[in-house]
Design a protein around this motif. Structure first.
Motif, mmCIF file in Angstrom:
data_model
loop_
_atom_site.group_PDB
_atom_site.id
_atom_site.type_symbol
_atom_site.label_atom_id
_atom_site.label_comp_id
_atom_site.label_asym_id
_atom_site.label_seq_id
_atom_site.Cartn_x
_atom_site.Cartn_y
_atom_site.Cartn_z
ATOM 1 N N GLY A 101 -16.677 -7.765 -21.187
ATOM 2 C CA GLY A 101 -16.795 -6.784 -22.258
ATOM 3 C C GLY A 101 -16.469 -5.355 -21.911
ATOM 4 N N VAL A 102 -15.817 -5.120 -20.757
ATOM 5 C CA VAL A 102 -15.435 -3.759 -20.366
ATOM 6 C C VAL A 102 -13.978 -3.522 -20.771
ATOM 7 N N ASP A 103 -13.695 -2.380 -21.373
ATOM 8 C CA ASP A 103 -12.325 -2.035 -21.753
ATOM 9 C C ASP A 103 -11.553 -1.630 -20.500
ATOM 10 N N THR A 104 -10.629 -2.479 -20.075
ATOM 11 C CA THR A 104 -9.888 -2.230 -18.835
ATOM 12 C C THR A 104 -8.447 -1.779 -19.107
ATOM 13 N N THR A 105 -8.178 -1.301 -20.313
ATOM 14 C CA THR A 105 -6.821 -0.940 -20.713
ATOM 15 C C THR A 105 -6.180 0.051 -19.738
ATOM 16 N N ARG A 106 -6.958 1.019 -19.271
ATOM 17 C CA ARG A 106 -6.416 2.058 -18.385
ATOM 18 C C ARG A 106 -6.757 1.828 -16.914
ATOM 19 N N ASP A 107 -7.362 0.699 -16.605
ATOM 20 C CA ASP A 107 -7.745 0.400 -15.229
ATOM 21 C C ASP A 107 -6.569 -0.237 -14.481
ATOM 22 N N GLU A 108 -6.345 0.194 -13.242
ATOM 23 C CA GLU A 108 -5.232 -0.312 -12.436
ATOM 24 C C GLU A 108 -5.733 -1.208 -11.309
ATOM 25 N N VAL A 109 -4.811 -2.008 -10.777
ATOM 26 C CA VAL A 109 -5.082 -2.893 -9.641
ATOM 27 C C VAL A 109 -4.253 -2.413 -8.451
ATOM 28 N N TYR A 110 -4.921 -2.268 -7.296
ATOM 29 C CA TYR A 110 -4.259 -1.866 -6.064
ATOM 30 C C TYR A 110 -4.741 -2.769 -4.927
ATOM 31 N N PRO A 111 -4.036 -2.784 -3.793
ATOM 32 C CA PRO A 111 -4.531 -3.557 -2.645
ATOM 33 C C PRO A 111 -5.882 -3.029 -2.162
ATOM 34 N N ASP A 112 -6.600 -3.855 -1.422
ATOM 35 C CA ASP A 112 -7.879 -3.436 -0.855
ATOM 36 C C ASP A 112 -7.700 -2.152 -0.038
ATOM 37 N N LEU A 113 -8.691 -1.271 -0.113
ATOM 38 C CA LEU A 113 -8.606 0.020 0.573
ATOM 39 C C LEU A 113 -8.395 -0.121 2.078
ATOM 40 N N ALA A 114 -8.837 -1.228 2.649
ATOM 41 C CA ALA A 114 -8.674 -1.409 4.094
ATOM 42 C C ALA A 114 -7.208 -1.447 4.506
ATOM 43 N N PHE A 115 -6.302 -1.761 3.580
ATOM 44 C CA PHE A 115 -4.885 -1.751 3.906
ATOM 45 C C PHE A 115 -4.370 -0.328 4.130
ATOM 46 N N ALA A 116 -5.169 0.679 3.809
ATOM 47 C CA ALA A 116 -4.777 2.066 4.067
ATOM 48 C C ALA A 116 -5.133 2.512 5.484
ATOM 49 N N LEU A 117 -5.903 1.727 6.199
ATOM 50 C CA LEU A 117 -6.278 2.086 7.563
ATOM 51 C C LEU A 117 -5.095 1.883 8.507
ATOM 52 N N PRO A 118 -4.990 2.682 9.559
ATOM 53 C CA PRO A 118 -3.885 2.487 10.513
ATOM 54 C C PRO A 118 -4.056 1.181 11.275
ATOM 55 N N THR A 119 -2.945 0.522 11.545
ATOM 56 C CA THR A 119 -2.978 -0.714 12.331
ATOM 57 C C THR A 119 -2.897 -0.354 13.810
ATOM 58 N N PRO A 120 -3.870 -0.764 14.613
ATOM 59 C CA PRO A 120 -3.836 -0.415 16.037
ATOM 60 C C PRO A 120 -2.742 -1.200 16.756
#
Length: 402
Positions: A181-200
């Protein structure tokens, strides 16, 4: 221009590496894009958050035993009083901020055992306080699922509706909120935030297999058979690890939460081989480093999978929730999944053999998908700035909240 007062909120510093990795990604963005921001936290482990990330932090719940079972009258009374005290504490904390960010985490789901008056109630208080005081509350890259338990569903749905900004870590999460029941019209989908961390950088250890384990007892709907599910999971995983060790493979056991330690101990004791060792991972970066050094990864916890996939290592998921399936599909490894509720060691071993045979091609696919994920997360942070920091001045230096 007055520096923005930014709060971060969640079960952070409580021993879950995935939650803390999401926080680390958001703090990295804030320090790069909004260095003038004054940042502090309302979280589960304030001492850990302050020591590790250098920001002031306040305990999420007034009652320290919030997540322990209350079996005595004093504990029950303490929990009840805590619910009332937290209304005032949370409201006062929210009021001091211009923006509050809930960084990633499965805050809108119940894929693991969960009581409505624990974190769902705390999240509702946060979002209600934000609406009351005009503080912009952002649920950034969060996970969600369709919740059957009525009190939990009501609290989660209302909290989501009150938030000023929402984005999700997969389409499944957005669809679940729409179904509730939540209006998600303006909600976006992105990859998990952990993918923004640097890869050692990797330190290769040829022949090594990482096996990520979990204190798994099923979902919130499986409470009646939790022990049976756990026994089946532990037995199947132990047999798989024993088979690898019998072939002379080195096995590194990974965890993602401090509660997983007994599972590691049980497997080490049952297998009894020097080839099987436990990794001492204190962050998602540590988990990525372990995964990057391995030939392959078999893992249960969602953020064990994220780390292995981001490291570009062929990965097989012991899947316990639809979010794991969605992640594997998005990264091009949808064929390599095995149900965590019914671990069949022989079938798992056969799937593992197939994974290793396709290793070179899977590494190519993962490199391509990781580049796409990085681009999408840049778009996520740009959208976040537009939504939460209109006209912000970026010339100051990050300062701690006083």
């Amino acid at each position: 221009m007055t520096a923005a007062r930014v709060g971060v909120f969640g079960l952070l510093g409580s021993g879950n590496l995935g939650n803390d990795g999401s926080l680390e990604a958001v703090l990295g963005h804030l320090r790069a894009a909004h260095p003038e921001a004054v940042v502090d936290a309302l979280c589960g482990g304030p001492e850990t958050v302050t020591a590790r990330y250098g920001i002031p932090a306040t305990r999420l719940h007034w009652y320290r035993g919030e997540y322990r079972t209350a079996s005595r009258a004093g504990a029950v009374a303490g929990k009840g009083l805590g619910k009332l005290v937290d209304v005032v504490r949370t409201a006062a904390w929210v009021r001091r901020h211009d923006v509050v960010i809930v960084p990633g985490m499965g805050v809108l789901e119940a894929t693991l055992p969960l009581r409505p008056w624990g974190f769902p109630y705390a999240l509702f208080l946060l979002c209600a306080g934000g609406r009351l005081f005009g503080t912009r509350v952002a649920l950034v890259g969060v996970g969600a699922d369709t919740i059957r338990d009525r009190p939990t569903r009501a609290l989660v749905r209302r909290a989501a509706k009150l938030a000023a900004y929402r984005s999700y870590r997969d389409t499944l999460s957005r669809d679940a909120m729409r179904a509730m029941g939540v209006d998600t019209t303006r909600d976006e989908v992105y990859p998990d935030l952990a993918f923004a961390l640097p890869t050692p950088p990797a330190a290769p250890a040829p022949g090594t297999v990482c096996v990520g384990v979990m204190d798994f007892h099923g979902s919130n709907d499986d409470r009646g058979r939790a022990d049976e599910i756990h026994r089946r999971y532990l037995d199947g995983t132990t047999r798989f690890v024993r088979a690898l060790a019998a072939e002379g493979r080195r096995v590194r056991l990974l965890t993602g939460d401090r509660c997983d330690a007994p599972v590691v101990a049980a497997i080490l004791d049952a297998v009894g081989s020097p080839l099987v060792t436990a990794a001492e991972a204190a962050s998602l970066t540590d988990l990525m480093r372990e995964a990057a050094a391995a030939d392959a990864v078999v893992a249960t916890r969602y953020h064990n999978l994220v780390c292995a996939l981001k490291a570009g290592t062929p990965t097989l998921a012991l899947s316990y929730a639809a979010k794991s399936d969605a992640l594997m599909e998005r990264m091009g490894l949808g064929a390599y999944r095995h149900p965590a509720r019914e671990v069949d060691a022989d079938r798992l071993l056969a799937q593992f053999r197939a994974l290793e045979r396709e290793s070179a091609e899977l590494r190519r696919i993962l490199a391509e998908r990781n580049r796409a994920a990085a681009r999408r997360l840049e778009e996520q942070f740009t959208a976040l700035t537009t939504a939460l920091f209109p006209g912000a001045d970026h010339t100051h230096v990050l300062r701690e909240a006083s």
